[in-house]
Structures are given as C-alpha cells and as structure tokens.
Design a protein around this motif. Structure first.
Motif, short mmCIF file in Angstrom:
data_model
loop_
_atom_site.label_atom_id
_atom_site.label_comp_id
_atom_site.label_asym_id
_atom_site.label_seq_id
_atom_site.Cartn_x
_atom_site.Cartn_y
_atom_site.Cartn_z
N THR A 54 0.85 -1.19 0.00
CA THR A 54 0.00 0.00 0.00
C THR A 54 0.88 1.24 0.00
OG1 THR A 54 -1.74 -1.15 1.22
CG2 THR A 54 -1.79 1.25 1.24
N GLN A 63 -9.70 3.73 6.28
CA GLN A 63 -8.55 2.84 6.14
C GLN A 63 -7.84 2.65 7.48
OE1 GLN A 63 -6.89 5.31 2.73
NE2 GLN A 63 -6.46 3.24 1.95
N VAL A 89 -4.61 0.55 7.48
CA VAL A 89 -3.42 1.21 6.94
C VAL A 89 -2.82 2.14 7.99
CG1 VAL A 89 -2.53 2.78 5.16
CG2 VAL A 89 -4.22 1.04 4.56
#
Length: 326
Positions: free
Chosen positions: A27, A227, A230
C-alpha cells in the motif's frame, strides 16, 4: 546449452516478476517530515532503512516538510497521508478552524519547545529573559506559549520585545547578537552553538509546563475512518523506527545522511540522543507513541486560557485512539 540458458532466463524473469508483484501489493503511503531532514525526524528513515514499512505491507514515500502549518494543510488536502505536527499548533488549527485531522500517536511525550540564548548575553535563568528581544516566527508555538511559560517561570512576558523572523534566519540573528534569544527546540542546541561559535543557554518549556506534548503524528479523519488498517500498520512501523532510533543515535545519524544530502551525522545523533528523554521521559509507562486524553484536555485548557484556542474542544476532537494496540 541453449536449454540451460533459457531455463536460467525464465528463473531470472520469474524472480523479477515475483519481486515486482510483491512491490505492487504494498500500500502506497506519503509521509512528510516535520521540518526539513534534521536528526529529530530521522526515525522515519530508520523505519525505511530497516524494512519496517515493507514488513507492514507499506510502500512509503518520504518528503521533507516545512513546518506544522504546511504539513497540516498538505495532509488535509490529500497531498500527503501522514506527518508530524506540533501538538499546540495542531490543536489550535483543528479546534478553531475545523481542520479534518486528528492525532494518532505522539512522537514526544513532552514538548521540545524552548528558547535559547548565548552565554555571552548574560542570560542565565528564565527571569533574565525579561526586557530582552525575542525572535521567532509569528505563529510559532514558542511565541504562543511564551506568556504561559513566563508566568510559570516568574517573569513578565509583556516586557519582552518580539521580532518576527523566518525559522532559517533565527540562528543568524542570535549569532550576530541582533536579538537576545530565539525560539528553538531543545534538540537544536548543537546546531545553534555550531552557527554561533560559542556555548548556548537553553530553557525548555517543559521545565515549567509539563502537560504539553511535542510532535504528534497526524492523519486525515476520512483516512482514519475508511482505512484504519493502513493507519495502524503505518503507526506501528513508524513507532518501531522511533524506538530503534532513540536507542541507537549514532546509527540513526549514519542512516539519515544516506537519505538526506548535506546533513551532519554527529549533529543528527546528538539531536536523537537529546530526544530520548522526551520520547520516553522518566516515569513514563505507556507504550511508545501513546497519548493520554487527560493530558490532551489539560493542554487544550492551557491553550484556551492563553487565548490561542477560541472555540470549545476536547480530546475527542483532536485525537483518534486505537492505533497502537492499546
């Protein structure tokens, strides 16, 4: 022979493809340092160099920031995903202006903010700052908090003459004795003494204002909400880098110069060495990077009493918990 060459070629191509595929599965994240590439920000390069980000499934691009205000604007606009910002400046902007940011971790449990003078000035105690000239940028935390620091340290801030100056000009103004003291971070002592060619006297705000965080890691509220995995992966890897950095200052200085041209490894190591007790102050028991909502609320109250925060706000407005595994 041709079959062997062909087989080797296929093996090499397969390895390259697998490597590229693994890279594509990472990512992508954009990070800004707090200000340029000094030792105080080197922990992110340590996390990069030691592979902590890749282990967390992240491909992190690191770019130099240019101060908390700019970092906040770029994160808010989506140009960057994460970056460190001074807690006081961040809280003021988030509460007063409604910026779509929140803190997810703390770099320093106590503020690095300070004022610094040269020994030749005759300044030896905080009370000696009364009636002197003080240079700093107009919206700096050091200037905003000077009245609160002065009240706690026992001198009248209204007697201090303020001179507005850009951060890069501050060492020159002090070295030339154009002003008596400047706003600075405690880790900048070596930098100032090198520029001035003489010993300096530094007064950390944390000596009298213990309920102030230093830099916090900031993220957009929409990224935190959409997210969270993340955010948690990034914070975990970055805090690993921070922990390793403060335990290995010399290695950290050497890593920094690999990524940042023109930096001095010894000065960087000295900054990291000084920063250790601000990241892990005596008596601190929480995990590295943790944030205490009660301390945040006390800081918001102090900034409100100082007139810097002008709207109601609490820790819930500026801090998103849950990204350190606590």
């Amino acid at each position: 022979m041709l079959k062997r060459i062909a087989l080797l070629t296929l093996l090499v191509l397969g390895t390259l493809f697998t490597s590229a595929q693994a890279q594509d599965n990472l990512t992508k994240v954009n990070y800004l340092t707090s200000f340029s590439t000094f030792g105080r920000d080197a922990y992110v390069y340590v996390a990069q160099e030691l592979g902590y980000f890749k282990e967390a499934g992240l491909d992190v691009s690191i770019n130099p920031g240019s101060g908390t205000g700019s970092v906040m604007q770029l994160i808010s606009a989506g140009t960057a995903d994460f970056g460190p910002g001074d807690a006081a400046t961040a809280f003021i902007a988030i509460i007063n202006e409604g910026m779509n940011l929140k803190a997810v971790a703390a770099v320093q449990q106590n503020t690095l903010a300070a004022v610094i003078a040269l020994e030749s000035s005759g300044i030896r105690t905080p009370k000696d700052l009364a009636g002197r000239t003080f240079a700093d940028s107009a919206g700096s935390t050091n200037r905003i908090l000077l009245p609160a620091y002065a009240a706690a340290a026992g001198f009248d801030a209204s007697t201090v003459e303020f001179v507005a100056a850009a951060p890069p000009d501050l060492p020159r103004l002090l070295a030339s004795k154009t002003v008596d003291f400047i706003g600075q971070f405690v880790v900048g002592r070596s930098l100032i003494e090198t520029a001035a060619g003489e010993p300096a006297v530094i007064f950390p705000y944390s000596d009298y204002l213990p309920n102030l965080y230093g830099n916090l890691i900031l993220a957009r509220t929409d990224m935190i909400e959409k997210q969270p995995e993340v955010v948690k992966a990034f914070v975990g890897a970055l805090m690993r880098g921070l922990a390793y950095s403060i335990d290995h200052p010399e290695e950290t200085g050497a890593i920094l110069v690999k990524y940042a041209d023109g930096q001095n490894a010894d000065i960087a190591a000295d900054e990291v060495r000084i920063m250790h007790d601000y990241v892990l102050p005596p008596g601190f028991t929480g995990p590295i990077g943790s944030i205490d909502p009660a301390k945040v609320n006390a800081m918001i109250q102090l900034l409100t009493e100082a007139g810097a925060i002008t709207k109601p706000g609490t820790a819930d407005d500026v801090y998103a918990p849950g990204f350190l595994g606590q």
